[in-house]
Every structure is written in C-alpha cells, then in structure tokens.
Enzyme design. Structure first.
Site, PDB file in Angstrom:
ATOM      1  N   LYS A   1       0.816  -0.955  -0.042  1.00  8.83           N
ATOM      2  CA  LYS A   1      -0.207  -0.017   0.075  1.00  8.83           C
ATOM      3  C   LYS A   1       0.841   1.302  -0.195  1.00  8.83           C
ATOM      4  CE  LYS A   1      -4.210   1.290   1.873  1.00  8.83           C
ATOM      5  NZ  LYS A   1      -5.667   0.783   3.045  1.00  8.83           N
TER       6      LYS A   1
ATOM      7  N   GLU B   1     -19.215  -5.517  10.173  1.00  6.43           N
ATOM      8  CA  GLU B   1     -20.306  -4.713  11.191  1.00  6.43           C
ATOM      9  C   GLU B   1     -21.392  -5.689  11.538  1.00  6.43           C
ATOM     10  OE1 GLU B   1     -19.025  -3.836   7.973  1.00  6.43           O
ATOM     11  OE2 GLU B   1     -18.032  -1.769   8.323  1.00  6.43           O
TER      12      GLU B   1
ATOM     13  N   ARG C   1     -24.980  -2.154   7.382  1.00  8.02           N
ATOM     14  CA  ARG C   1     -24.731  -3.269   6.939  1.00  8.02           C
ATOM     15  C   ARG C   1     -24.939  -4.189   8.144  1.00  8.02           C
ATOM     16  NH1 ARG C   1     -19.684  -5.158   3.525  1.00  8.02           N
ATOM     17  NH2 ARG C   1     -21.003  -3.966   1.795  1.00  8.02           N
TER      18      ARG C   1
HETATM   19  C1  LIG Z   1     -18.531  -2.049   4.899  1.00 12.12           C
HETATM   20  C2  LIG Z   1     -17.551  -1.187   5.002  1.00 12.12           C
HETATM   21  N1  LIG Z   1     -16.841  -1.138   6.218  1.00 12.12           N
HETATM   22  C3  LIG Z   1     -15.915  -0.144   6.248  1.00 12.12           C
HETATM   23  C4  LIG Z   1     -15.312   0.465   5.262  1.00 12.12           C
HETATM   24  C5  LIG Z   1     -14.177   1.531   5.183  1.00 12.12           C
HETATM   25  N2  LIG Z   1     -13.041   1.008   4.370  1.00 12.12           N
HETATM   26  C6  LIG Z   1     -12.568   1.666   3.492  1.00 12.12           C
HETATM   27  S1  LIG Z   1     -11.358   0.844   2.655  1.00 12.12           S
HETATM   28  C7  LIG Z   1     -11.185  -0.146   4.069  1.00 12.12           C
HETATM   29  C8  LIG Z   1      -9.885  -1.068   4.182  1.00 12.12           C
HETATM   30  C9  LIG Z   1      -9.818  -1.915   3.079  1.00 12.12           C
HETATM   31  O1  LIG Z   1      -8.941  -2.740   2.822  1.00 12.12           O
HETATM   32  P1  LIG Z   1      -8.430  -3.785   1.841  1.00 12.12           P
HETATM   33  O2  LIG Z   1      -9.703  -4.323   1.040  1.00 12.12           O
HETATM   34  O3  LIG Z   1      -7.257  -4.502   2.230  1.00 12.12           O
HETATM   35  O4  LIG Z   1      -8.067  -2.551   0.676  1.00 12.12           O
HETATM   36  P2  LIG Z   1      -6.478  -1.930   0.762  1.00 12.12           P
HETATM   37  O5  LIG Z   1      -7.015  -0.264   1.095  1.00 12.12           O
HETATM   38  O6  LIG Z   1      -5.810  -2.459   1.592  1.00 12.12           O
HETATM   39  O7  LIG Z   1      -6.398  -1.822  -0.758  1.00 12.12           O
HETATM   40  C10 LIG Z   1     -11.996   0.074   4.994  1.00 12.12           C
HETATM   41  C11 LIG Z   1     -12.216  -0.777   6.357  1.00 12.12           C
HETATM   42  C12 LIG Z   1     -15.976   0.383   4.074  1.00 12.12           C
HETATM   43  N3  LIG Z   1     -15.485   0.855   2.768  1.00 12.12           N
HETATM   44  N4  LIG Z   1     -17.076  -0.621   3.869  1.00 12.12           N
END
Ligand SMILES: Cc1ncc(C[n+]2csc(CCOP(=O)(O)OP(=O)(O)O)c2C)c(N)n1
Ligand SMILES: CC(=O)[C@@H](O)[C@H](O)COP(=O)(O)O
Ligand SMILES: [Mg+2]
Length: 642
Positions: free
Chosen positions: A289, A375, A403
């Site tokens: 990242k 969630e 959710r």
């Molecule tokens: C249902 C939901 N909960 C929380 C979030 C907040 N959120 C956005 S990106 C993220 C992390 C995603 O991690 P990953 O899938 O590993 O993607 P990366 O950012 O590492 O590429 C979170 C928790 C969301 N978008 N949707």
C-alpha cells in the site's frame, strides 16, 4: 501551479485499447507514468492514495490482458480505482475527483462503461462479479457480449462475511469467475483477524520465497488446467503455491502468491488464466500500500487517505482546525468514563482511527476490539457483550451500520440489550458522496421499540450524550454526530447524563416554532437571526431525542404557535416523521397547526463540500428562513418586514 509529471507512454493512452499494442517492456514504463500521474493528481485533489498506488501494475496488466468493458473489472471498495479511471478515458477529469460536479472517488456505473459496478462499501465485488458471470452464462443482456467477470478485492475486504458468502456460492456454481486478492497486509489500519494471519503464512511460506528466487517456471506446481497453457504460453511461470489452501477448499483454483508489482509475473499469470480458466479462479497477488511514493509508504496506514499535499515532502495541506472534531470529543469522553467504569468496552469494524477508538485501544487494549470489516459481527458481538454484563460502545459510521441492521433488530432491539451505538459521520459527509452519507440511521433506528435515539446539536451536547449512554442500561441507545469539527462551543468540565426523552428550549419566540434535531441547530440560529430583521422571532428548540420524543415540549410548541417546523440531517421517516405521528395521534392538526418537516430530499446527493451538499438538500439557513416565510405566507422580497 501543479507540476504535472512527464508521462510519454501514458500520453498515448486514451482508452485500454491503446494499451494492447504496447510491448511488455512498454507496459512497465506505462506503470511508471501511471504511478506518477496518480501521485500528482491526488496531491492536488486529496483522497485515497495508498490503495491506488498499490495496484498500479495490476491495473495496467489487467487492462493489457483483458478486454474491458466487454470484460467486467469490478474493484472492491474501489478507493483504489484512480489508476483505472486514468486508463479508461477519464485522465482529463481526474483532477476533479471527489469535487462538486467532478468524478466520484469510487467506481460508478453512470460515470463510465468501464465501471460495470459501483462500490465504496467493501466486500461486494465477488458477489457482483458472480452475478455478471452467471448473467453471461445465461446469455444475459450484457451489451458487450460474453466477457470475463473479474473481482479485485483487498485482504481487508476479504475479512467480511459477504466475501465468503460469495465464494461459497461461486464454488458451488463452478462457473468461470476470476477473483484477484490484492494482499497488501493492510486494511485502513494494520489488518486484524485469523484470515490475515493465514494469508501471511501463504506468502511467508516456502513456495513464495522459492518463487522469488526461482528463475525458471515450475509449471508442474500449477493446478492441472494451467499446466498445458503455461507450457504453450512459454511464459516464465515460477513456482506457485498449489494445493490445500482455504480458497481451494471453497472450490477455487488458487494461483499465487505472486508479486503484484512485477509485470514479469503478473502478465504471464493473467494471460494463462484468461486462456485456461474454466471455473472459479483466485489469483493471490502481494502488493504494498502506497507503493512508489515514500511519504505514503512511510505512513502506518500506507497513505490510505490524504488531504492535498506537497509532492516533494508529502506534507499534507490541512486547514487549521478551530475546534475539536466530534470524533475526538466522543473518544475523549469515552476514555473519561472508561477510567471510572471497567464495564465500558469499545468495538470498531476496521475503523479505529476514523472512530477515534485508536485512543481507547492504546489506553484499554483489553477492552477494545477491532473486528475487521465485519459490521454484522460487530453488532451481535456487542449484543453478546451486553448480555454478558458489559457496557459495549459499538462505534460505527452511520453508513456502515447499515450493513448490520438485521443484527440491530434481531440481536439487540428485540432482546432489549443495552448496546451503545456511537454513530459517527451522521448526515452528509462531503467528498465521499452518497455511498457514505449518514442519511438513514434515524429512520431505521427510531422505529424500533425500546430504542433510544439522540442527536448532538454540538460538541458539548455530544459530551453529555456519551454520559447519557454510559448511564442508560434499560435498553439500546444510539447517539449520532457528524463528520468534522465541532462548532467551537464552550465545553463542560464533565458530561452530565441527560433526562431521557427531554429536549431543551433555546429561544422563546412567537408564531413559528423551529424544532431542530442534531447539528442543523447552527443553521436554524442563523435563519432566526435573518428572520429577526423581518420582525419575526421564532421559537427555537433542540429536540435532542428522536426517541422517545419530548411529548410535552412538542405539544406545547404546537399549542402556542401557528406553525411548527422540524429540521434534521436525515431522510424522511426519521425525526420529523415521528413528530408528525405524535401530532396526528393527538389530533393537533384538527386545530389548524401548520406543520413542515425539513429532511434530506428523496435523492442521492453527489459529492461536494458538506455546506454545498446541505444547500443542495435545502437544509441550510437560507432554506430554513425561506420555509418560515412561506409557512407564514410572507413573500420573500428583500428584507420585507412581517
Ligand atoms: C462495509 C465497509 N466497512 C468499512 C469501510 C471502510 N473502509 C474503506 S477501505 C477499508 C480497508 C480496505 O482494506 P483492503 O480491502 O485490504 O484494501 P486496501 O485499502 O488495503 O487496498 C475500509 C475498512 C468500507 N468501505 N465498507
Ligand atoms: C474508502 C472508505 O470507505 C474510507 O476510507 C472512508 O472514505 C473514510 O471516511 P472518513 O474520511 O470520513 O474517515
Ligand atoms: Mg489491504
């Protein structure tokens, strides 16, 4: 003056079709250009940086090997889709990202044919891709024929139950589906959960280390369907992990882990999968990242989200804050109470920093739980904690609480368990647009028997509401507060529990009563000032509670005024609807009361500044003033006096 990077190869790309004629070496150069352009763009717009930088090579390789928009590339969350947007004909608008009238910060069907599915909430991509795949195989009306369905999902998003629901179904259907697991060992914060540990073992293990070292393909290690293709493709496919992974147990062919920044690995694997995949196939790519931009790589969160920043130093250009954020006020208040009450515990769903619970975790690690992007689990886990005698504070953004709604009803409300819901990002949130609007929580909570629902008018009120929630053991209680800074009001030394179901008078006036719920109170007071210039002094009250309503206050206001107007940062079905119900139940309308309920309009409002969005929604001071004049039958000509 923006210093645009020199991007000779990217300058040749108007659409993915232009990439098809590039050599593999040129694709590497294109990735270099694309990364530079992404960094330059986000330095000017702010937004999500780290995730996009982590998939630059993957984005180039996907568009080189597959044939979008015929092939459906579906980005999970899609906060990492800026490079994809640049390559798919939106480079000329990429610096309008997340701005009024500009590009969305997430994929959006209405924005481009290369965005087959919208996102922003996580863990939806595999379900959506499977839907496309089945539609394809049923001869569905996909306008671009029978293309591939490819889900790109992060390791964080993979921790959500919905991803496993989709894989379980895909493994059952056995239809061709491609899932790319983008594993950067990061969620927003460092990832949590057993799945994260499992993934680490997959690439920390022997095969991946050999893979790094092995120069020659170990084709025999590939799953059988790919061996022939690999030989024919004459690609240098190196040793890959095969056999016995969780994903294969779910019916997927598993390929990986491969280095997601190495084109020499990405291209042959994607080409082989495209040529040979017959059923569900998961490609596990390892990425970093924030890759390729030092200030992002150096950040604990890999540069997940950023304000505009200085390209050279990476220093963010943040406006100075005039007041503590609501999030910080909540977190500090909870810490104060937790010091006195060891039954208080806190739950976040992968948003420790966003909810302020990172502070709680530092102070009370044994009482703070990051459950990952889960969630549904967070809510029922909190219900279990409450049933077990704890005082759980489930801190979720309003939009993400959606959710876990069935869990709120089934596991919390029906059992009347004293779960405390700290609902952050209530109302319109600005740059994240409609997918993140906290528009519906009052509508979906205040209709539940036994629920207590509060909204803070300012940061002082929020402090009192935290104290109220701590003290309230009679059933579930929720308090909501917006994204961003407070209003700079004087803060009480200590939060005092409010009397449940009691609002407060702010200003005594006549003819019209303005009953505010939440932080619209600031705009109501501005409207009141403007009305005073017209000789109108409205009464103003802060409801504090949408449930239980302050019946005495509301019926008294209705009895003493010609008109009663409610104002809230929520959709219809919330506070105003409950007030209307109360008034109807008491036949108040029979006496001629003029009642208006000012709510968010029945539409999804695109991203802009929160102020702009509320003006669009008709919930700013100007619109409140106009509504008063209208209900009193006063033409709005200049500052005509009543
Ligand atoms: C249902 C939901 N909960 C929380 C979030 C907040 N959120 C956005 S990106 C993220 C992390 C995603 O991690 P990953 O899938 O590993 O993607 P990366 O950012 O590492 O590429 C979170 C928790 C969301 N978008 N949707
Ligand atoms: C992509 C995503 O869902 C999160 O990064 C979200 O954008 C965070 O919102 P805040 O900036 O309000 O914390
Ligand atoms: Mg990740």
């Amino acid at each position: 003056m923006s210093n645009r990077p020199d991007t000779p190869l990217l300058d040749l790309v108007q659409s993915p079709a232009d990439i098809k004629r590039f050599s593999d070496a040129q694709l590497v150069e294109l990735a270099h250009d694309l990364r530079a352009e992404t960094i330059s763009c986000v330095s000017e717009t702010g937004g999500h940086l780290g995730a996009g930088l982590g998939v630059v090579e993957l984005t180039v390789a996907l568009h080189a090997v597959f044939d979008a928009p015929r092939d459906k590339i579906i980005w999970d969350v899609s906060h990492q889709s800026y490079p994809h947007k640049i390559l798919t004909g939106r480079r000329d608008r990429i610096r309008t990202l997340r701005q009024k009238g500009g590009l969305s910060g997430f994929t959006k069907r209405s924005e481009s044919p290369y965005d087959p599915f919208g996102a922003a909430h996580s863990s939806t991509s595999i379900s959506a891709a499977l839907g496309f795949a089945v539609a394809r195989d049923l001869g569905g009306a996909c306008d671009t024929g029978h293309g591939d369905a490819i889900a790109v999902i992060g390791d964080g998003a993979m921790s959500a139950g919905m991803a496993f629901e989709a894989m379980n179904h895909a493994g059952h259907l056995k239809q061709r589906l491609i899932v790319i697991l983008n594993d950067n060992e990061m969620s927003i914060a460092p990832p949590v959960g057993a799945l994260s540990s499992y993934l680490s073992r997959l690439y920390a293990g022997e095969p991946f280390q050999e893979f790094k070292a092995a120069a020659k393909g170990a084709v025999s290690l590939l799953p059988p369907p790919f061996q022939e293709g690999a030989r024919r493709a004459k690609d240098m496919l190196k040793g890959l992990t095969v056999g016995g992974t969780l994903f294969e147990e779910l019916g997927f062919s598993y390929i990986g882990p491969i280095d997601g920044h190495d084109m020499d690995q990405l291209l042959p694997v994607l080409r082989t999968v495209r040529a040979r995949a017959t059923g569900p196939t998961l490609i596990h790519v390892i990425t970093r990242k924030g890759k390729g931009y030092g200030p992002a790589e150096a950040r604990r969160d890999g540069g997940h989200a950023t304000a505009k920043f200085d390209l050279v130093t990476g220093e963010q250009k943040k406006a100075p804050s005039n007041a503590p954020s609501y999030t910080r006020v909540f977190a500090d208040a909870l810490l104060e109470h937790a010091a006195q009450d060891d039954r208080i515990c806190a739950i976040t769903a992968a948003m420790p920093e966003g909810t302020g619970l990172d502070l709680f975790e530092q102070r009370y690690p044994s009482r703070c739980f990051d459950v990952g992007i889960a969630e549904q689990h967070a809510v029922t886990f909190a219900a279990g904690l409450a049933a077990g005698g704890m005082k759980p504070f489930c801190a979720l953004y309003s939009t993400f609480l959606q959710r876990g709604y069935d869990q709120v009803v089934h596991d919390v409300a029906i059992q009347r368990l004293p779960v405390r819901f700290a609902i952050d990002r209530a109302g319109l949130v600005g740059a994240d647009g409609p997918t993140h609007a906290g528009a519906f929580d009052v509508a979906y909570l205040a209709n539940l028997p036994g629920f207590t629902v509060m909204a803070a008018a300012d940061e002082a009120e929020l402090k009192h509401m935290v104290a109220t929630a701590v003290a309230h053991d009679e059933g579930p209680i929720a308090f909501r507060y917006p994204r961003g800074e407070g209003q700079g009001v004087e803060m009480p030394e200590r939060g005092e529990p409010l009397e449940i179901g009691k609002g407060r008078m702010i200003q005594q006036g006549s003819r019209v009563a303005l009953l505010s719920f939440g932080t619209r109170l600031g705009e109501v007071m501005k409207a009141s000032e403007a009305l005073r210039a017209r000789g109108i002094t409205p009464s103003v009250a802060d409801a504090r509670f949408a449930k239980p309503l302050d019946r005495d206050l509301i019926l008294d206001l209705a009895a003493r005024h010609e008109a009663l107007i409610t104002i809230e940062e929520g959709a219809v079905g919330g506070f105003g609807s409950h007030v209307a119900q109360l008034l109807a139940d008491h036949a108040v309308f029979d006496d001629g009361l003029k009642f208006r309920s000012m709510v968010l309009p029945d539409t999804f409002i695109d991203q802009a500044s929160p102020e702009d969005m509320y003006a669009t929604a008709g919930l700013d001071a100007d619109h409140i003033e106009a509504r008063v004049l209208d209900v009193l039958g006063i033409a709005r000509i200049g500052h005509q006096r009543a």
